[in-house]
Design a protein around this motif. Structure first.
Motif, mmCIF file in Angstrom:
data_model
loop_
_atom_site.group_PDB
_atom_site.id
_atom_site.type_symbol
_atom_site.label_atom_id
_atom_site.label_comp_id
_atom_site.label_asym_id
_atom_site.label_seq_id
_atom_site.Cartn_x
_atom_site.Cartn_y
_atom_site.Cartn_z
ATOM 1 N N LEU A 19 0.823 -1.205 0.000
ATOM 2 C CA LEU A 19 0.000 0.000 0.000
ATOM 3 C C LEU A 19 0.863 1.263 0.000
ATOM 4 O O LEU A 19 0.598 2.206 -0.751
ATOM 5 N N SER A 20 1.900 1.257 0.815
ATOM 6 C CA SER A 20 2.769 2.436 0.854
ATOM 7 C C SER A 20 3.551 2.598 -0.450
ATOM 8 O O SER A 20 3.775 3.726 -0.900
ATOM 9 N N ALA A 21 3.956 1.510 -1.072
ATOM 10 C CA ALA A 21 4.653 1.602 -2.360
ATOM 11 C C ALA A 21 3.720 2.133 -3.443
ATOM 12 O O ALA A 21 4.139 2.940 -4.276
ATOM 13 N N THR A 26 2.343 6.583 -6.914
ATOM 14 C CA THR A 26 1.344 7.504 -7.452
ATOM 15 C C THR A 26 1.779 8.951 -7.290
ATOM 16 O O THR A 26 1.687 9.753 -8.225
ATOM 17 N N LEU A 27 2.259 9.294 -6.111
ATOM 18 C CA LEU A 27 2.715 10.667 -5.875
ATOM 19 C C LEU A 27 3.937 11.006 -6.727
ATOM 20 O O LEU A 27 4.030 12.103 -7.277
ATOM 21 N N TYR A 28 4.864 10.070 -6.834
ATOM 22 C CA TYR A 28 6.068 10.312 -7.635
ATOM 23 C C TYR A 28 5.718 10.452 -9.117
ATOM 24 O O TYR A 28 6.227 11.338 -9.799
ATOM 25 N N ALA A 29 4.850 9.590 -9.608
ATOM 26 C CA ALA A 29 4.486 9.632 -11.024
ATOM 27 C C ALA A 29 3.744 10.911 -11.381
ATOM 28 O O ALA A 29 3.836 11.387 -12.517
ATOM 29 N N SER A 30 3.033 11.479 -10.428
ATOM 30 C CA SER A 30 2.296 12.709 -10.736
ATOM 31 C C SER A 30 3.225 13.923 -10.839
ATOM 32 O O SER A 30 2.824 14.941 -11.390
ATOM 33 N N HIS A 31 4.441 13.820 -10.332
ATOM 34 C CA HIS A 31 5.378 14.939 -10.387
ATOM 35 C C HIS A 31 6.606 14.682 -11.269
ATOM 36 O O HIS A 31 7.371 15.597 -11.535
ATOM 37 N N THR A 45 8.616 -1.474 -10.410
ATOM 38 C CA THR A 45 8.463 -2.879 -10.005
ATOM 39 C C THR A 45 9.518 -3.267 -8.974
ATOM 40 O O THR A 45 9.197 -3.923 -7.971
ATOM 41 N N ILE A 46 10.751 -2.869 -9.193
ATOM 42 C CA ILE A 46 11.821 -3.177 -8.239
ATOM 43 C C ILE A 46 11.552 -2.510 -6.893
ATOM 44 O O ILE A 46 11.672 -3.141 -5.834
ATOM 45 N N ALA A 47 11.176 -1.250 -6.916
ATOM 46 C CA ALA A 47 10.915 -0.526 -5.671
ATOM 47 C C ALA A 47 9.716 -1.108 -4.933
ATOM 48 O O ALA A 47 9.745 -1.265 -3.700
ATOM 49 N N THR A 48 8.669 -1.458 -5.643
ATOM 50 C CA THR A 48 7.483 -2.038 -5.009
ATOM 51 C C THR A 48 7.812 -3.392 -4.392
ATOM 52 O O THR A 48 7.393 -3.683 -3.267
ATOM 53 N N ALA A 49 8.561 -4.208 -5.092
ATOM 54 C CA ALA A 49 8.938 -5.519 -4.547
ATOM 55 C C ALA A 49 9.818 -5.368 -3.308
ATOM 56 O O ALA A 49 9.644 -6.096 -2.319
ATOM 57 N N LEU A 50 10.730 -4.417 -3.338
ATOM 58 C CA LEU A 50 11.614 -4.186 -2.197
ATOM 59 C C LEU A 50 10.839 -3.702 -0.971
ATOM 60 O O LEU A 50 11.030 -4.222 0.136
ATOM 61 N N LEU A 54 10.304 -5.742 2.497
ATOM 62 C CA LEU A 54 10.706 -5.104 3.748
ATOM 63 C C LEU A 54 9.531 -5.025 4.721
ATOM 64 O O LEU A 54 9.686 -5.255 5.917
ATOM 65 N N GLY A 55 8.354 -4.731 4.212
ATOM 66 C CA GLY A 55 7.158 -4.711 5.058
ATOM 67 C C GLY A 55 6.844 -6.079 5.630
ATOM 68 O O GLY A 55 6.455 -6.205 6.801
ATOM 69 N N ALA A 56 7.013 -7.127 4.840
ATOM 70 C CA ALA A 56 6.775 -8.483 5.335
ATOM 71 C C ALA A 56 7.793 -8.861 6.404
ATOM 72 O O ALA A 56 7.441 -9.461 7.429
ATOM 73 N N LEU A 57 9.042 -8.511 6.184
ATOM 74 C CA LEU A 57 10.086 -8.821 7.158
ATOM 75 C C LEU A 57 9.864 -8.075 8.466
ATOM 76 O O LEU A 57 9.908 -8.668 9.554
ATOM 77 N N LEU A 58 9.623 -6.785 8.362
ATOM 78 C CA LEU A 58 9.392 -5.991 9.575
ATOM 79 C C LEU A 58 8.069 -6.348 10.240
ATOM 80 O O LEU A 58 7.958 -6.326 11.459
ATOM 81 N N GLY A 59 7.077 -6.680 9.429
ATOM 82 C CA GLY A 59 5.786 -7.067 9.994
ATOM 83 C C GLY A 59 5.875 -8.337 10.811
ATOM 84 O O GLY A 59 5.245 -8.453 11.876
#
Length: 65
Positions: A19-21, A26-31, A45-50, A54-59
């Motif tokens: 969700l955060s990715a 969305t915010l980055y693409a708009s600017h 895709t790379i950033a979203t997967a990362l 990271l969210g799964a690991l920290l969660g």
């Protein structure tokens, strides 16, 4: 509070990361003026997967009750 704790904390963390990715993309693409399909397909895709991983690991570590 125990009833409100996630049953599967790694999945909850991964969903939060996804969700955060999505929101950040969305915010980055708009600017951003660089909107070539290869750039978007590769780096988003790379950033979203990362961030999702990271969210799964920290969660799994932080959302246990």
């Amino acid at each position: 509070l125990r009833h409100g704790a996630p049953a599967r904390p790694a999945v909850a963390g991964a969903i939060a990361g996804l969700l955060s990715a999505g929101l950040a993309a969305t915010l980055y693409a708009s600017h951003c003026t660089d909107d070539s399909p290869l750039f978007v397909a590769t780096w988003y895709t790379i950033a979203t997967a990362l961030v999702t991983a990271l969210g799964a690991l920290l969660g799994s570590k932080l959302l246990r009750y």
